[in-house]
Each structure stands twice: as C-alpha cells, then as structure tokens.
Motif scaffolding. Structure first.
Motif, short mmCIF file in Angstrom:
data_model
loop_
_atom_site.label_atom_id
_atom_site.label_comp_id
_atom_site.label_asym_id
_atom_site.label_seq_id
_atom_site.Cartn_x
_atom_site.Cartn_y
_atom_site.Cartn_z
N ALA A 167 -8.53 42.43 -19.32
CA ALA A 167 -9.12 41.85 -18.50
C ALA A 167 -9.06 42.93 -16.97
CB ALA A 167 -8.43 40.90 -18.03
N PRO A 168 -9.91 42.56 -16.42
CA PRO A 168 -11.36 43.54 -15.56
C PRO A 168 -10.09 43.11 -13.72
CG PRO A 168 -12.58 41.53 -15.65
CD PRO A 168 -12.08 42.06 -16.72
N GLU A 212 -13.96 48.50 -15.77
CA GLU A 212 -13.97 48.80 -14.42
C GLU A 212 -12.93 50.02 -14.19
OE1 GLU A 212 -12.38 45.38 -11.71
OE2 GLU A 212 -10.22 45.63 -14.17
N ARG A 213 -12.65 50.13 -15.56
CA ARG A 213 -12.03 52.34 -15.72
C ARG A 213 -12.60 53.22 -15.51
NH1 ARG A 213 -6.59 51.51 -18.71
NH2 ARG A 213 -6.42 49.39 -17.85
N GLY A 214 -14.17 53.13 -15.32
CA GLY A 214 -15.68 53.94 -15.27
C GLY A 214 -15.30 54.68 -16.07
N ILE A 215 -15.74 53.42 -17.77
CA ILE A 215 -15.86 54.17 -19.13
C ILE A 215 -17.94 53.63 -18.70
CG2 ILE A 215 -15.36 54.26 -21.36
CD1 ILE A 215 -12.77 53.42 -20.44
N ASP A 216 -18.68 54.70 -19.64
CA ASP A 216 -19.44 54.33 -20.07
C ASP A 216 -19.56 53.34 -20.81
OD1 ASP A 216 -22.74 56.00 -19.30
OD2 ASP A 216 -22.70 55.84 -21.40
N PRO A 250 -6.66 53.98 -16.49
CA PRO A 250 -7.64 54.53 -15.27
C PRO A 250 -7.17 56.16 -15.41
CG PRO A 250 -5.56 53.19 -14.42
CD PRO A 250 -5.31 53.43 -16.33
N LEU A 251 -8.65 55.81 -14.10
CA LEU A 251 -8.10 57.64 -13.19
C LEU A 251 -7.60 57.18 -12.34
CD1 LEU A 251 -12.21 57.99 -13.47
CD2 LEU A 251 -10.49 58.58 -15.55
#
Length: 303
Positions: A167-168, A212-216, A250-251
């Motif tokens: 979940a975000p 939210e984790r920056g994945i396209d 996450p990055l």
C-alpha cells in the motif's frame, strides 16, 4: 462399438471375461457377482440389504445368488453363532475351480476376566469378589481408567496467512487513477487477465505502492503479464501474488549536499579596473601581489 479406456490407479476391481461374458447366467446374476467381488471382506450382502441398495425387487435379487452358486461363483453355508443365532456365511470365488477358498476366520470370543481372591485378615468383602469359606477377603482399591492405546492424532498444520498487498505511504488521487487504469487495461494485452471492478478496487493500492516507489507504469505492466501460467484459474489471485512477492525495495535516499556559502559580489579593482570577486572594494589579486613586492623592495633599499 468403440472403447475409450482410461487406466485405473485406485478403487478398481479386476473381473474375468469368464464372468462378464458368461453365456448361461442372467445379467442380474453377472452384475451381482461383480458387485460382490468389489466389496471388502465382511460386507453385508443379504437379500433385504441388496433390495434396499438396488432398484431390483427381492424376488429378482434372490434368484441371482442361486445362479452364482450353481456355476461356482458363490458358496453359502448356514452357521450358528455362540449366542445361538443362525447366520448365512457367503464365500465369493472370482475364478471358480482355480484354488481353495480362504473364508474369513471367525473372531474368537474374549475370555471373561475371573475375579481374583486376595487373602488377608479382618476385611470386608469387595463387591463382585468370590467368597470362599474360611478365607477372609481384603478390599481392593478400584483401578483407575485404562489409558487408551490409540496413537495420538497427528497435528494439523495450519497454512500461514497470505501477506497483505503493498500500500502507498501517502494518498495521491492521480496515482490511484493511474493504478486503476493500468489494471483495467491488462485485458487488452491478454484476455485471460479480465478483472472485475471489485478486484480492481482491491488491487489498485498494491499498484499504487509500486508507483510510489518510482517504478514506471510500463515496467509494472510488464512484470504483471510476463510468463503467465497455463491455465489461469484466478487472475486476481495471480496479480495479487506478483504485486506482493515481486515488490522491489524503495530507492535509497539521495545524499544530502553540503550547503555552500554565497559567493562574494563582483568588485572593480582601483588600479587596473579589472573585475574580481571580493567581500569589499579594493584591489585585485595581481595588483595586491605587485603592491606587496614593491613595498618589500622599498624597505630593503631604505635599510
């Protein structure tokens, strides 16, 4: 006639063609013989019991065992039990004349436990004990319940609960809509990934957690539709499993840059009119160095 045969691996009975294709017995007798051969030892095959089990009447069923007896497939004897009852014991032969039948042995009656005499002095009679003249009896404490010899039931292993969907951390309406559109559009890539509105609402937070984790979004779509199994029994369960098990970390946080001071403003040199940076008006570096060297020469000449 065409046969479609499938090999049996359990719950089957081998029947010879000498019985299945017997030319002198009726179809009811052949069917009854097959049914009897499929039963375990000790099963009930009385006429009334079979009439309740099958739609044929007692008259038709009663004639079938007589046919089987006449051709050697059954042998019935009447015996008297220890209790005085008369019962019919039936022995079934799957191949008459091939060997000697081995009837089921009768269970031996359990011997009754005889009361034990306990000698002693000055005691009351135990209920159920045998009284012998001249031998006093001693009371015996009742025995506790006999422990059961049955093996303990095996422990049932409960399946571990499925991990929750990702979940975000923060709610973003635009990101949630992108997740819904991504899930609804999966059926355009593979018709087997047709999802209901309920499943889309349930899986949308998981896709939003990926975004939210920056994945396209395209990378999320490729992960969900890659190497699909055959067949797909539940597309929603498959996508939920992939969203949970394949969630990337996450990055890492970007390093914080050290704060740099504000550069000095531009100044104009009072000698050469060159522009330089400095905290206050004055001379540039070259003019300062040339002025310091001239002062040193002047001091040496004075000395």
């Amino acid at each position: 006639m065409i046969h479609v045969n499938t090999r049996h691996t359990n719950r089957y009975t081998v029947v010879g063609n000498h019985l299945a294709q017997h030319r002198e017995m009726s179809l009811v007798a052949i069917g009854l013989a097959v049914h009897i051969q499929s039963l375990p030892a000790g099963a009930k095959i009385g006429i009334k019991f079979l009439a309740d089990r099958f739609p044929e009447s007692e008259t038709r069923i009663a004639a079938a065992p007589r046919e089987l007896e006449s051709h050697g497939y059954l042998a019935r004897t009447r015996e008297r039990t220890t209790g005085g009852r008369v019962v019919t014991r039936t022995v079934s032969y799957n191949q008459p004349g091939a060997g000697t039948a081995r009837p089921v042995p009768k269970p031996e009656p359990r011997a009754e436990r005889q009361p034990q005499l306990i000698r002693g002095a000055g005691a009351a009679v135990v209920p159920g004990a045998v009284v012998v003249p001249g031998i006093p009896l001693v009371p015996v404490a009742p025995r506790g319940p006999v422990a059961s010899a049955q093996a303990p039931a095996p422990e049932r292993r409960t399946a571990s609960p499925a991990p929750p969907l990702p979940a975000p951390q923060t709610h973003d309406l635009a990101r949630h809509r992108s997740a819904v559109d991504l899930l609804a559009g999966l059926r355009a890539h593979d018709p087997r990934l047709l999802l209901s509105e309920y499943d889309i609402r349930r899986l949308a937070p998981g896709v939003a957690g990926w975004l939210e984790r920056g994945i396209d979004p395209e990378a999320v779509r490729r992960t969900l539709i890659a190497d699909l199994p055959e067949p797909i029994r539940s597309p929603a369960s498959l996508l939920g499993h992939r969203l949970t098990r394949l969630l990337p970390p996450p990055l890492p946080a970007a390093p914080v840059r050290e704060a740099m001071g504000r550069p000095h403003p531009f100044q104009e040199c009072g000698r050469c009119e060159r522009v330089f940076r400095g905290p206050e008006p004055g001379h540039c570096r070259d003019c300062r160095e040339s002025g310091e060297s001239s002062s040193t020469e002047h001091l040496e000449c004075s000395a």
